[in-house]
Design a protein around this motif. Structure first.
Motif, PDB file in Angstrom:
ATOM      1  N   ALA A 133     -18.633   5.568   8.156  1.00 41.69           N
ATOM      2  CA  ALA A 133     -18.808   4.275   7.488  1.00 41.69           C
ATOM      3  C   ALA A 133     -18.662   4.428   5.975  1.00 41.69           C
ATOM      4  N   HIS A 134     -19.093   5.566   5.453  1.00 42.75           N
ATOM      5  CA  HIS A 134     -18.921   5.872   4.024  1.00 42.75           C
ATOM      6  C   HIS A 134     -17.428   5.939   3.687  1.00 42.75           C
ATOM      7  N   GLU A 135     -16.654   6.582   4.536  1.00 40.96           N
ATOM      8  CA  GLU A 135     -15.207   6.696   4.300  1.00 40.96           C
ATOM      9  C   GLU A 135     -14.527   5.329   4.476  1.00 40.96           C
ATOM     10  N   VAL A 136     -14.962   4.566   5.458  1.00 35.94           N
ATOM     11  CA  VAL A 136     -14.458   3.198   5.628  1.00 35.94           C
ATOM     12  C   VAL A 136     -14.696   2.416   4.337  1.00 35.94           C
ATOM     13  N   ALA A 137     -15.867   2.611   3.737  1.00 35.58           N
ATOM     14  CA  ALA A 137     -16.211   1.872   2.519  1.00 35.58           C
ATOM     15  C   ALA A 137     -15.275   2.235   1.362  1.00 35.58           C
ATOM     16  N   HIS A 138     -14.898   3.510   1.241  1.00 39.33           N
ATOM     17  CA  HIS A 138     -13.952   3.880   0.172  1.00 39.33           C
ATOM     18  C   HIS A 138     -12.644   3.098   0.332  1.00 39.33           C
ATOM     19  N   ALA A 139     -12.175   2.956   1.576  1.00 35.52           N
ATOM     20  CA  ALA A 139     -10.936   2.208   1.809  1.00 35.52           C
ATOM     21  C   ALA A 139     -11.152   0.715   1.586  1.00 35.52           C
ATOM     22  N   GLN A 184     -10.289  11.911  -7.617  1.00 35.38           N
ATOM     23  CA  GLN A 184     -11.643  12.060  -7.092  1.00 35.38           C
ATOM     24  C   GLN A 184     -12.373  10.735  -7.203  1.00 35.38           C
ATOM     25  N   ASN A 185     -13.212  10.498  -6.228  1.00 31.26           N
ATOM     26  CA  ASN A 185     -14.041   9.315  -6.316  1.00 31.26           C
ATOM     27  C   ASN A 185     -15.048   9.488  -7.439  1.00 31.26           C
ATOM     28  N   SER A 186     -15.288   8.400  -8.152  1.00 33.42           N
ATOM     29  CA  SER A 186     -16.278   8.465  -9.218  1.00 33.42           C
ATOM     30  C   SER A 186     -17.675   8.443  -8.603  1.00 33.42           C
ATOM     31  N   ASP A 189     -18.353   5.104  -7.262  1.00 39.48           N
ATOM     32  CA  ASP A 189     -17.703   4.890  -5.963  1.00 39.48           C
ATOM     33  C   ASP A 189     -18.547   5.490  -4.843  1.00 39.48           C
ATOM     34  N   GLU A 190     -19.114   6.674  -5.101  1.00 42.84           N
ATOM     35  CA  GLU A 190     -19.931   7.328  -4.071  1.00 42.84           C
ATOM     36  C   GLU A 190     -21.184   6.507  -3.762  1.00 42.84           C
ATOM     37  N   TYR A 191     -21.811   6.017  -4.815  1.00 40.75           N
ATOM     38  CA  TYR A 191     -22.992   5.166  -4.600  1.00 40.75           C
ATOM     39  C   TYR A 191     -22.629   3.943  -3.777  1.00 40.75           C
ATOM     40  N   THR A 233     -16.123  17.555  -4.310  1.00 45.19           N
ATOM     41  CA  THR A 233     -15.523  16.225  -4.112  1.00 45.19           C
ATOM     42  C   THR A 233     -16.578  15.149  -3.881  1.00 45.19           C
ATOM     43  N   HIS A 234     -17.740  15.535  -3.433  1.00 50.56           N
ATOM     44  CA  HIS A 234     -18.831  14.572  -3.202  1.00 50.56           C
ATOM     45  C   HIS A 234     -20.118  15.081  -3.841  1.00 50.56           C
ATOM     46  N   PRO A 235     -20.258  14.875  -5.124  1.00 48.99           N
ATOM     47  CA  PRO A 235     -21.485  15.330  -5.783  1.00 48.99           C
ATOM     48  C   PRO A 235     -22.708  14.671  -5.139  1.00 48.99           C
TER      49      PRO A 235
HETATM   50 ZN   LIG Z   1     -17.206   9.573  -0.713  1.00 50.81          ZN
END
Ligand SMILES: [Zn+2]
Length: 274
Positions: A133-139, A184-186, A189-191, A233-235
């Protein structure tokens, strides 16, 4: 570095493609995305094709049954009423047969890649659902094209306004080539991906806070070398973990159990992995 070459190639193609749109990008530079959704789709198709054609870097596991298990999970996640691009985006998941890599990633347009290293590292289906779901959210939140817009929108506008000087254009394009940070995702973006992961899972059978089990495990293994790639890649700072804990607290969810974590089923699945 290898991984970034094909990204760069397409960044040039797609950033050049946004020239006419750049004129309209005078809104809030932090939220505007000058790319149409169709560019996410196109970019995703090309990147996915590059990935599938690069088996030494990305050895895709060609096993329908094992892949279908994750695909079924993604299909369920994208039935969330919060999903906007279920018709436009592919939302296809692929397993990369690499036990050394404890990671997952997505490219625009909803192509999601999960390493067997990550799959074996997890203990619960619900935690895998949280990561998917986290990866879905990035898209879905279109983080990649938004980041390109933020980084280069204004620069392109300036270049254009300075005149049709080809060397000027060259400079801007070579700027993209050297700016690897774009790939890289910021932190933001991760939050946001964590936040939407939680929200998407609220309409599924999985405990929406189960990604915490992953964070806790990573925290314990932080100094072990095998998480280096993941952490680059994912702090995972403590405040990201706290933010998810806050959502769990705010939602007032009862403590999870096997009925929404599915650890037995997941262990069974894991035993079938090569
Ligand atoms: Zn991520």
């Amino acid at each position: 570095v290898r991984k970034t070459n094909f990204f760069n190639k397409y960044l040039i193609i797609f950033v050049i493609g946004i020239f006419p749109l750049a004129f309209q990008s005078c809104e809030d530079p932090l939220s505007v995305n000058v790319f149409p959704v169709s560019k996410d789709v196109q970019l995703g198709e090309e990147l996915d094709s590059e990935i599938r054609n690069n088996p030494s870097e990305y050895p895709i596991l060609e096993n329908k049954e094992l892949t279908q298990y994750l695909q079924g999970m993604v299909d369920e996640i994208i039935r969330s009423p919060l999903i906007e691009y279920e018709d436009e985006f592919a939302y296809e998941v692929r397993i990369i047969n690499d036990d050394e890599n404890v990671n997952a990633f997505a490219v625009p347009g909803g192509y999601i890649y999960v390493y067997t290293g990550l799959m074996k590292y997890l203990d619960r289906e619900a935690t895998m659902a949280g990561i998917l779901a986290h990866e879905v959210a990035h898209a879905e939140r279109r983080h990649a094209t938004q980041r390109i817009t933020t980084a280069y929108g204004a620069q392109f506008l300036a270049g254009l306004l300075l005149g049709e000087n080809p060397s000027e254009l060259e400079q801007v394009v070579s700027g993209i080539l050297t700016n690897l940070a774009l790939l890289q995702n910021s932190r933001e973006d991760e939050y946001e991906a964590d936040e939407y992961s939680f929200k998407y899972l609220q309409s599924t059978k999985w405990y929406p806070g189960a990604i915490m089990f992953f964070f806790d495990k990573v925290d314990q293994d932080r100094d072990a070398g095998f998480l280096e790639e993941l952490l680059s890649t994912h702090p995972m700072p403590q405040d990201r973990i706290n933010a998810v804990q806050q959502m769990i607290d705010n939602a007032g969810l009862p403590a999870p159990d096997e009925s929404n974590l599915f650890s037995d089923r997941y262990e069974q699945y894991k035993s079938m992995l090569p």
